[in-house]
Design a protein around this motif. Structure first.
Motif, mmCIF file in Angstrom:
data_model
loop_
_atom_site.group_PDB
_atom_site.id
_atom_site.type_symbol
_atom_site.label_atom_id
_atom_site.label_comp_id
_atom_site.label_asym_id
_atom_site.label_seq_id
_atom_site.Cartn_x
_atom_site.Cartn_y
_atom_site.Cartn_z
ATOM 1 N N UNK A 73 26.052 -15.906 -3.373
ATOM 2 C CA UNK A 73 25.975 -15.001 -4.517
ATOM 3 C C UNK A 73 27.170 -15.190 -5.452
ATOM 4 N N UNK A 74 28.347 -15.481 -4.902
ATOM 5 C CA UNK A 74 29.505 -15.744 -5.753
ATOM 6 C C UNK A 74 29.278 -16.988 -6.605
ATOM 7 N N UNK A 75 28.758 -18.050 -5.990
ATOM 8 C CA UNK A 75 28.468 -19.274 -6.741
ATOM 9 C C UNK A 75 27.438 -19.002 -7.835
ATOM 10 N N UNK A 76 26.401 -18.242 -7.497
ATOM 11 C CA UNK A 76 25.395 -17.894 -8.495
ATOM 12 C C UNK A 76 26.026 -17.093 -9.634
ATOM 13 N N UNK A 77 26.926 -16.183 -9.297
ATOM 14 C CA UNK A 77 27.617 -15.416 -10.325
ATOM 15 C C UNK A 77 28.445 -16.301 -11.238
ATOM 16 N N UNK A 78 29.108 -17.309 -10.661
ATOM 17 C CA UNK A 78 29.896 -18.229 -11.475
ATOM 18 C C UNK A 78 29.005 -19.029 -12.429
ATOM 19 N N UNK A 79 27.827 -19.404 -11.970
ATOM 20 C CA UNK A 79 26.883 -20.121 -12.823
ATOM 21 C C UNK A 79 26.422 -19.226 -13.977
ATOM 22 N N UNK A 80 26.115 -17.967 -13.663
ATOM 23 C CA UNK A 80 25.717 -17.013 -14.712
ATOM 24 C C UNK A 80 26.857 -16.815 -15.704
ATOM 25 N N UNK A 81 28.085 -16.716 -15.202
ATOM 26 C CA UNK A 81 29.231 -16.544 -16.085
ATOM 27 C C UNK A 81 29.423 -17.754 -16.984
ATOM 28 N N UNK A 82 29.214 -18.954 -16.437
ATOM 29 C CA UNK A 82 29.346 -20.169 -17.249
ATOM 30 C C UNK A 82 28.293 -20.207 -18.344
ATOM 31 N N UNK A 83 27.037 -19.949 -17.986
ATOM 32 C CA UNK A 83 25.955 -20.007 -18.978
ATOM 33 C C UNK A 83 26.124 -18.940 -20.059
ATOM 34 N N UNK A 84 26.504 -17.732 -19.661
ATOM 35 C CA UNK A 84 26.674 -16.662 -20.639
ATOM 36 C C UNK A 84 27.890 -16.901 -21.530
ATOM 37 N N UNK A 85 28.909 -17.562 -21.010
ATOM 38 C CA UNK A 85 30.072 -17.904 -21.836
ATOM 39 C C UNK A 85 29.696 -18.917 -22.910
ATOM 40 N N UNK A 86 28.850 -19.874 -22.552
ATOM 41 C CA UNK A 86 28.351 -20.826 -23.557
ATOM 42 C C UNK A 86 27.542 -20.095 -24.619
ATOM 43 N N UNK A 87 26.696 -19.162 -24.176
ATOM 44 C CA UNK A 87 25.919 -18.376 -25.130
ATOM 45 C C UNK A 87 26.836 -17.605 -26.073
ATOM 46 N N UNK A 88 27.912 -17.039 -25.528
ATOM 47 C CA UNK A 88 28.865 -16.321 -26.364
ATOM 48 C C UNK A 88 29.545 -17.228 -27.366
ATOM 49 N N UNK A 89 29.917 -18.433 -26.944
ATOM 50 C CA UNK A 89 30.577 -19.376 -27.848
ATOM 51 C C UNK A 89 29.656 -19.811 -28.975
ATOM 52 N N UNK A 90 28.349 -19.864 -28.711
ATOM 53 C CA UNK A 90 27.385 -20.316 -29.716
ATOM 54 C C UNK A 90 26.792 -19.154 -30.519
#
Length: 460
Positions: A73-90
């Motif tokens: 679940x921690x790894x999945x959370x990190x993946x969600x955080x990475x994808x949402x950070x890209x969304x925020x940057x764009x």
């Protein structure tokens, strides 16, 4: 075979990253708002949206981590955080950024809750190693708050407001890979079935409540705001009813009959309502009330967060006989004393006049953070550490959302007028409320005394 030290390193890094991401808008809001054309209401949502994601998800992902695997679940959370950070940057407008920040909160929730679950598994409660690990975890939380504004502000000056989001995306990917490689999987010895009704009702209730608080900053008398707040309260009551009737609830309501669990939960709630709320509004007062810069505001905030890093690390040296209840109650009392030193601000004062109070509150906050990190896991049944961490941090972030709203509404109420002098006067009105939250929390924690077990008297 992975070592407890590697688990501690990953857990601390995950919590540090979550708090760095959480503090990003504190330093980049002016440039972000200018680039996206965000007005005052949109800016309030940018500041509060990650709290909504955290509040909605912390308890749920903690329970899932215990049952499905904390590393997974921690790894999945990190993946969600990475994808949402890209969304925020764009993001091309404020709405997209708000959605991205909510998703960042959901991803960060998995990092915070499951990191505590991993530590609870690697370091058994009651040991010196557990005290050391909880101190390092508390220090990583404070370090994220301390470093986040500086990092975001520096990146904003060099590459613009999106820089912090790109760095968060890369760091999240690195964290996911490191966790997968360095940390052994762990889960509860007796996993429970997914409590889907509980997850849905809790998420809906907290989302409605926190959205109502965010919208309420522009006026609580509007029908939409009242409807959101009412829906949130009703749904949370429904959640309690649902959990009491479930054979395998996500949150066992019987825990609220346990003094240690209540003390940890109340301590976290009071921390959010008091010092986190007042320090979160501090940058606004420094910039708009005292006419200073965002960098000065971040430096001043460091007097609180940086000091708490040191004391969280030193907390393990406190006498082992000092209970978590004593540390929490005493820490909240000292936090209240530090907050009192923030009173009496005048429009022409130097921001440095706030540093002594922040440093005193920070010293106590570090001890409280270390104690909360330990008590959140120790106060729940074995194998439910991530759930305990999730419940504890839910109380913290819901408390901060309520506290920030109260402070902001009191400090910026229309009757004071506008301008720097009005904001400073409002700050002096709001601080006593934050002090009261800390004091009430200290008294409530102190009242959570362990029940004495009576031994039968034999005769003969």
């Amino acid at each position: 075979m992975t070592s407890p030290r590697a688990t501690l390193t990953v857990a601390a890094a995950a919590t540090f990253l979550a708090l760095v991401v959480f503090t990003t808008p504190l330093a980049t809001l002016p440039s972000t708002a200018g680039a996206l054309g965000a007005g005052p209401e949109a800016q309030a949502w940018i500041l509060s949206s990650m709290s909504i994601g955290l509040g909605v998800a912390l308890l749920s992902v903690g329970a899932l981590g215990d049952d499905l695997g904390r590393r997974r679940v921690l790894v999945l959370g990190a993946v969600v955080l990475a994808a949402s950070s890209v969304l925020g940057a764009l993001a091309s407008n404020a709405l997209v950024l708000v959605v991205a920040r909510i998703l960042q909160g959901i991803g960060a929730a998995a990092l915070v809750a499951c990191s505590q679950g991993l530590l609870g598994h690697a370091f058994p409660a009651g040991t010196h190693e557990a005290r050391t690990a909880s101190g390092i975890w508390g220090a990583s939380l404070a370090a994220g708050i301390a470093v986040g504004p500086f990092l975001a502000s520096g990146l904003d000056r060099v590459v613009g407001w999106t820089g912090a989001y790109w760095v968060a995306a890369v760091a999240s990917v690195v964290l996911a890979l490191a966790t997968q490689r360095l940390v052994a999987e762990s889960r509860a010895a007796e996993p429970r079935p997914l409590d889907l009704p509980g997850v849905i009702v809790l998420a809906a209730g907290l989302a409605a409540l926190l959205a109502g608080l965010t919208e309420g900053r522009s006026g609580f008398g509007r029908p939409g705001v009242l409807a959101l707040l009412a829906a949130g309260v009703v749904l949370l009551v429904v959640f309690v009813v649902v959990e009491r009737r479930r054979a395998a609830p996500m949150l066992d309501m019987a825990l609220f009959a346990t003094p240690a669990f209540v003390a940890a939960t109340v301590g976290a709630l009071a921390t959010g309502l008091g010092i986190i709320a007042s320090s979160s509004f501090l940058s606004t007062v420094v910039e708009r009330g005292l006419g200073s810069t965002a960098l000065v505001g971040a430096t001043l905030l460091f007097a609180w967060s940086g000091t708490s890093v040191v004391t969280a690390l030193l907390a393990r040296r406190l006498p082992a006989a000092w209970s978590g209840r004593l540390l929490l109650a005493g820490g909240l009392l000292v936090i209240a004393a530090g907050q009192l030193l923030l009173l009496g601000l005048e429009p022409g004062d130097s921001p440095a006049t706030l540093a002594p109070g922040l440093a005193l509150a920070g010293a106590a906050t570090g001890v409280v953070n270390a104690a909360l990190g330990r008590e959140a896991v120790a106060s729940v049944p074995p194998g439910r550490g991530a759930m305990g961490g999730g419940a504890n941090n839910t109380a913290r972030y819901v408390g901060s959302a309520i506290g920030v709203t109260v402070v902001a509404v009191v400090a910026t109420r229309p009757s004071l007028g506008t301008g720097p002098a009005a904001l400073v006067a409002g700050w002096n009105d709001a601080v006593p409320i934050a002090v009261a939250f800390s004091l009430v929390g200290a008294v409530a924690v102190a009242a959570c005394r362990p029940r004495r077990v009576r031994t039968p008297v034999t005769t003969g």
